[in-house]
Design an enzyme around this catalytic site. Sequence first.
Site, short mmCIF file in Angstrom:
data_model
loop_
_atom_site.label_atom_id
_atom_site.label_comp_id
_atom_site.label_asym_id
_atom_site.label_seq_id
_atom_site.Cartn_x
_atom_site.Cartn_y
_atom_site.Cartn_z
N HIS A 17 -0.41 0.92 9.34
CA HIS A 17 0.91 1.36 8.86
C HIS A 17 0.77 2.61 7.96
O HIS A 17 1.43 3.63 8.20
CB HIS A 17 1.58 0.22 8.10
N GLU A 18 -0.08 2.52 6.97
CA GLU A 18 -0.20 3.66 6.04
C GLU A 18 -0.78 4.88 6.76
O GLU A 18 -0.34 6.01 6.53
CB GLU A 18 -1.05 3.29 4.83
N ALA A 68 0.84 -1.18 0.00
CA ALA A 68 0.00 0.00 0.00
C ALA A 68 0.89 1.24 0.00
O ALA A 68 2.10 1.13 0.18
CB ALA A 68 -0.92 0.03 1.22
N1 TRP Z 1 5.76 3.55 1.36
C1 TRP Z 1 5.08 2.32 1.08
C2 TRP Z 1 4.81 1.65 2.41
O1 TRP Z 1 5.44 1.82 3.35
C3 TRP Z 1 5.91 1.42 0.21
C4 TRP Z 1 5.57 1.38 -1.23
C5 TRP Z 1 4.35 1.28 -1.76
C6 TRP Z 1 6.43 1.35 -2.33
N2 TRP Z 1 4.43 1.21 -3.13
C7 TRP Z 1 5.69 1.24 -3.49
C8 TRP Z 1 7.79 1.41 -2.46
C9 TRP Z 1 6.24 1.16 -4.77
C10 TRP Z 1 8.37 1.32 -3.73
C11 TRP Z 1 7.60 1.22 -4.85
O2 TRP Z 1 3.93 0.91 2.63
ZN ZN Z 2 5.70 2.28 4.99
#
Ligand code: TRP
Ligand code: ZN
Length: 882
Positions: free
Chosen positions: A305-306, A270
């Site tokens: 988390h998100e 996500a």
């Molecule tokens: N920031 C997202 C999380 O922590 C991680 C993430 C979602 C991501 N989609 C991505 C990282 C695509 C790299 C590429 O859940």
């Molecule tokens: Zn994250």
Amino acid sequence: MLRTDQGQPIRIEDYRPTDFSVQDVGLTFRLFDGATDVEAIVLMERREGVAADAPLDLVGDELSLESVTIDGEPLAPDRYDASPDRLVIRGLPASGTFRLGLTTRLRPEANTKLMGLYRSNGIWCTQCEAEGFRRITYFYDRPDVLATYRVRIEADKATVPVLLSNGNPAEHGLLEGGRHFAVWHDPFPKPSYLFALVAGDLDRLDDHFTTMSGRKVDLAIYTEKGRAHESLYAMDALKRSMVWDERRFGCEYDLDIFNIVAISDFNMGAMENKGLNVFNHKYVLLDPDTASDADYAGVETVIAHEYFHNWTGNRITCRDWFQLCLKEGLTVYRDQEFTADERSAPVKRIASVRGLKAHQFPEDQGPLQHPVRPSRYREISNFYTSTIYDKGAELVRMIDTILGRERFRTGMDLYLDRHDGDAATIEDFIRCFEEANDADLSQFALWYHQAGTPTLTVEEDFDQAAGRLTLKLAQSLKPGAAGTGTKPMHIPVRFGLVGSNGQDMEARPAAGAEVDGDVIHLRDAEETVIFEGLAERPYLSILRDFSAPVDLKFQQRDADRLALARLDTNAFNRWRALSDLAGEALERAARTARDGDEAAFDPALADALVATATDEALEPALRAQALALPSESDIARLLGDNVDPDAIHRGRRDVVRRIGLRGAERFRSLRHDLAGSGPFSPDASNAGRRALSNVLLDYVAAAEGTPATAAASYAGAGNMTDRLAALSVLAHRFPDAPDTEAALDDFYKRFEDNALVVDKWFQLQATAPHAGALDRVRQLARHPKFNLANPNRARSLIGAFAAGNQVGFNRTDGAGYAWVAEMIQSLDQLNPQIAARIATAFRSWRCFEPQRRETARASLVQLSEKEGLSVDLRDIVDRSLS
Ligand code: TRP
Ligand code: ZN
């Protein structure tokens, strides 16, 4: 030709701010089938001290530039150079703001990388972290460039009724030709990786939340048509997350609206885009008939988390991608704490540590090793790793352990206050805990920079006459692939001295290392701690709650460990005592299976497991964790080198069967007692009862040696957890039985229209450890429902086989490696991120016996010799071979 991304290493010491600042971004998306025009108007200014003739140098990725203006005036062609991945503009004002206008034309339908703007089942959606925004327009696509965004979306009203972006809704209305528009405004300055757009014909579940200061926030979860009701649990998890973050960390939500969208085609779990989280639908949609308890837990965790990223990630973001653990490690720590509070703290801790050992330890001990705060990368997408996320969370947890809960909160308060609105660094973060508490974390900070799993060696000596216990603690860190330092670190070692009555004994530290309550602070390579005034020899309960991510070496007597398994007041260490005993038994069984000997079997372990299974004082979920033996890959890690997965498999089977035989009667009657009645409820306590019952099913089936009990359990299953557990026992233990084929067919026919359940069906077969596994996955790759372009589906077959089928993937003849390498190469043409991720399954190739080592290497070399590999895949293949 201008080029940027050749996969050249990016180095942290090269960091410098941009020449121009960006204050505001206006984006207009004109969505049409086949092509989307994006108009960007970016308010910029040359920074003070930057040479007046320095050009503006922006990055793109597969872009086509339609027009460029400065303050509304078309720019003469000699003022700029544009290529698909770079735009350089000369002669910009020496001072004062100007507006850069860019138009790019995108083809979202052809975007199979699922980065930037793409379409999933007709829905337009974006993924910009880490470097996807550059696939939308030319920009300073880096996390330290923060701007406010105003986004206008135009589309056909009848077929695309929902138009979403970040922030609050500002305007909407009708256009000619049956089209309509919406404008969104996000007042919080953010980096481009947090930008998001979603548009399509979506259903919606509405709710609302009143924050601690009394502001009303509208909540909505958007799904594909007809599935909004499947997001009820996700909505509940969201509201509980919002309450928890206010209570635990004082973090309040800040916009008027919070939207979540569930998408079928998504590279990761996500994404925390400001005010518009976009999810892999696997982490939103649940239905009692189609979702297992693990799915409910997964949704709860990822939703939390998100949401928690809104503060740790969005309000405070990262200066550069080297700081990724600043948001990810901290946010994983927060979601783990949330789950511990909502469900069960010891059960969550055990699950987290199991995950850490299964994923992070092998990464840290192999060629893909890197520190939690790396200083080099070639492709940032390959750094969304277990080391950044899970070890990163362990480091935050250690700060909590070292300082104590209250002082940890004081440090967090300072961090959230001081760095709100910043693009911060790990150093900023650590400094807040130091300054708020007058603490020195300089030695602790080495954990961020030194890769590898330290070994913690413990020796104990008890002087009966003197009532004195002497502990010798030693730490060491081997140099690894990352080539980082090996200095002694500050290791918090939580402990207890358990008396024969099961109570923790009063421990009076007389000399040696610093002891603070129940934590020993190990700082030197070797230290001694002496406890005096002990009336009897205590059972040493060391590294309680896994207070540091180390490889513990402690030759504790079996009798002591069996006692701790019964007595320890620390539930985590009760589990670990059994898990260590089981691990050693499984190691021995693998060795004897390799040498063709009949394994010796010590019934003490079986009796301890039976006693734990039936201990009414323990919550069932804990008992289930104790009964779930270390996996085949856990055993491979314990063995370390010259690994033979077939021997591990045979040895483990034998151990499970013998435990099953010894416990069969008790296990059967316990299963009978646990059998649920009444309607399905996904709560943690009911899930725990199902988990226990299902782990017992495996023992019972192993003892019986026939599929009958599992087949009956499949037929009688009233929910997906029980159904899947029974099917898994059938497919994994009795792959050739007619009952198994019948159950697999039945499962498919029941659920063939539900993609998430069909993924389970693929995954279950891909992970079945037997001689015919490779033929089965080859066949499944030709199944009409197999689809390489859908990440969940690709993972459920290729990823599951490579990472979850030790016996099948690691066939001696190398055919498993060859098939996976071939699939990865095809996948790389569509989606390099997913191809690279699956390729990491090769990382432990050096641990195998010589024949497998050679065939695995050959497949990697063959891959590396292919032309046209993506930067993503090449990075993983090169590092794996290095
Ligand atoms: N920031 C997202 C999380 O922590 C991680 C993430 C979602 C991501 N989609 C991505 C990282 C695509 C790299 C590429 O859940
Ligand atoms: Zn994250």
